[in-house]
Design a protein around this motif. Structure first.
Motif, PDB file in Angstrom:
ATOM      1  N   SER A 100       0.837  -1.198   0.000  1.00 12.38           N
ATOM      2  CA  SER A 100       0.000   0.000   0.000  1.00 12.38           C
ATOM      3  C   SER A 100       0.866   1.239   0.000  1.00 12.38           C
ATOM      4  N   ASP A 147       0.972   5.502   0.945  1.00 13.54           N
ATOM      5  CA  ASP A 147       0.397   6.685   1.581  1.00 13.54           C
ATOM      6  C   ASP A 147       0.386   7.807   0.547  1.00 13.54           C
ATOM      7  N   LYS A 148      -0.805   8.272   0.179  1.00 17.49           N
ATOM      8  CA  LYS A 148      -0.912   9.270  -0.890  1.00 17.49           C
ATOM      9  C   LYS A 148      -0.263  10.606  -0.513  1.00 17.49           C
ATOM     10  N   LYS A 149      -0.223  10.916   0.769  1.00 19.61           N
ATOM     11  CA  LYS A 149       0.358  12.195   1.191  1.00 19.61           C
ATOM     12  C   LYS A 149       1.881  12.163   1.142  1.00 19.61           C
ATOM     13  N   THR A 150       2.473  11.084   1.645  1.00 23.32           N
ATOM     14  CA  THR A 150       3.937  11.025   1.746  1.00 23.32           C
ATOM     15  C   THR A 150       4.583  10.228   0.612  1.00 23.32           C
TER      16      THR A 150
END
Length: 327
Positions: free
Chosen positions: A179, A181-184
Motif C-alpha cells: 500500500s 500513503d498518498k500524502k507522503t
C-alpha cells in the motif's frame, strides 16, 4: 353506533396483533437453559476451531521512492520529442518507477516468473504449522508428502495434483499486501506466513527481485538506445540534428550510470523487514466471542419461532364484541 362498533373492533384486533415485549421476554426467560445450551455448543466449537488455527506472523518493510527517479525523468523529458522521432523509448513522467514497481509486484507475471521460481511451492500452499523449537514446518499430509517431497493431494479439474502457478498466485494475493500513503508517497510491503522467518525472507525476496527486474529493464533500454543512436548518427548530415542526437546519447549514458551506481534503484528502505516475535493472527478471542453471540441469537430466534408457531391464533376465536351482540 355501527361505525363506532367497527372502529372499536379494529382497534381491539390491532392491539391483539401487536407483539407484547413482556410476552417475548417471558418466552425467552422460560427457555433460558435451552438458549444457554445452544450458546455453549457454539462456544465450545469456536474454542476448538480457534485452537486448531495456526499462528500467523506478518513481516513488514516500509519504503520510500528513490528520489533520483524524478530527477532523471525531468532530464530526459527535455529530449522526449527528439527521442520519439528517433524511435527511442524514454521513461514516461505519467507514472514513476515506484508506481510501476508496485503494479508489477501485484502482477501474475512477476509472481510466476520471478517470485515463484525462488521459493518452495509447498511452503506457500501446504503448510499447517510452524514449530518454534526446531524452526521447521509441518505440512498437510493429505496435500504434500514431506518425506518423498511429492504432492499427493486428490483434486478434480481444473486443479491438478501439483498446484499450478495460477492457483499459487491466488494464495500469493492473500498473503502479500502493498500500500502507498498518498500524502507522503511512502509504501509498505508485508507478507503473512505461518513461519515468521519465511515471512521476513519473502519480503526481502520481493524487494530484491523487483529491484533487479526494474534495474535490468532500464539498463537494457538505455543500452539499446545508445547503440541505436551510435548507428544512426553517421547517417545524419545536419549539424543541429547531430547536436541533438549527441545530447540524447549523453542523457542515455547518464541514465545508464544511475542504473548501475544506485544501491537502491526503486525503493529506499526506511524500515527493513524483521522476523516478528508476536503473531498477527488469528484473533482467537474475537472468534470465540462472535461465535458465542451467534449461538445466543440463534437460540433466542428459535425459541421465539417455536413460541409463536405453537401459540393459538386469536383471530379464529369469537371476539367479545361479537358475543355481546349475540347475547
Amino acid at each position: 353506533i355501527n361505525m363506532n362498533n367497527l372502529i372499536s373492533e379494529q382497534v381491539h384486533n390491532h392491539v391483539e396483533d401487536e407483539i407484547d415485549l413482556r410476552e417475548l421476554f417471558n418466552a425467552t426467560w422460560e427457555k433460558k437453559f435451552y438458549i444457554a445450551a445452544i450458546a455453549s455448543i457454539f462456544f465450545l466449537i469456536s474454542v476448538v476451531y480457534a485452537l486448531m488455527l495456526p499462528n500467523i506472523y506478518r513481516s513488514v518493510a516500509f519504503l520510500a521512492p528513490v528520489e533520483g527517479e524524478s530527477q532523471m525523468a525531468g532530464m530526459l523529458g527535455e529530449y522526449s520529442g527528439m527521442a520519439n522521432l528517433a524511435g527511442i523509448a524514454l521513461p514516461s513522467s505519467s507514472a514513476t518507477k515506484s508506481q510501476e514497481a508496485i503494479a508489477r509486484i501485484q502482477s501474475f507475471d512477476f509472481f510466476s516468473n520471478h517470485f515463484l521460481p525462488s521459493i518452495q511451492l509447498e511452503d506457500l500452499l501446504a503448510v499447517t504449522k510452524w514449530n518454534r523449537a526446531g524452526n521447521n514446518l509441518a505440512y498437510d499430509k493429505s496435500e504434500f508428502n514431506s518425506e518423498s517431497r511429492q504432492w499427493v493431494r486428490k483434486v478434480s479439474l481444473p486443479k491438478l495434483t501439483i498446484p499450478s502457478s495460477q492457483e499459487a498466485y491466488e494464495e500469493y494475493q492473500e498473503i502479500m499486501r502493498i500500500s502507498v500513503d498518498k500524502k507522503t508517497t511512502y509504501a509498505s510491503l508485508s507478507v503473512e506466513h505461518e513461519s515468521p522467518y519465511i515471512a521476513q525472507q519473502w519480503v526481502e525476496l520481493i524487494l530484491h527481485k523487483i529491484d533487479r527486474l526494474m534495474r535490468d529493464q532500464e539498463k537494457l533500454e538505455a543500452t539499446n538506445s545508445i547503440e541505436y543512436l551510435n548507428t544512426l548518427a553517421p547517417t545524419i548530415n545536419y549539424e543541429g540534428i547531430k547536436n541533438a542526437f549527441s545530447s540524447l546519447q549523453q542523457e542515455q549514458m547518464k541514465r545508464l550510470m544511475m542504473v548501475e551506481a544506485n544501491e537502491n534503484y526503486i525503493f529506499k528502505l526506511l524500515d527493513s523487514p524483521i522476523v516478528p516475535e508476536k503473531k498477527s493472527g488469528p484473533r482467537r478471542g474475537l472468534i470465540v466471542i462472535i461465535a458465542s453471540l451467534i449461538g445466543i441469537m440463534l437460540g433466542v430466534l428459535s425459541v421465539l419461532a417455536l413460541h409463536f408457531f405453537h401459540k393459538p391464533s386469536k383471530k379464529n376465536e369469537p371476539s367479545s364484541h361479537e358475543d355481546h351482540y349475540k347475547d
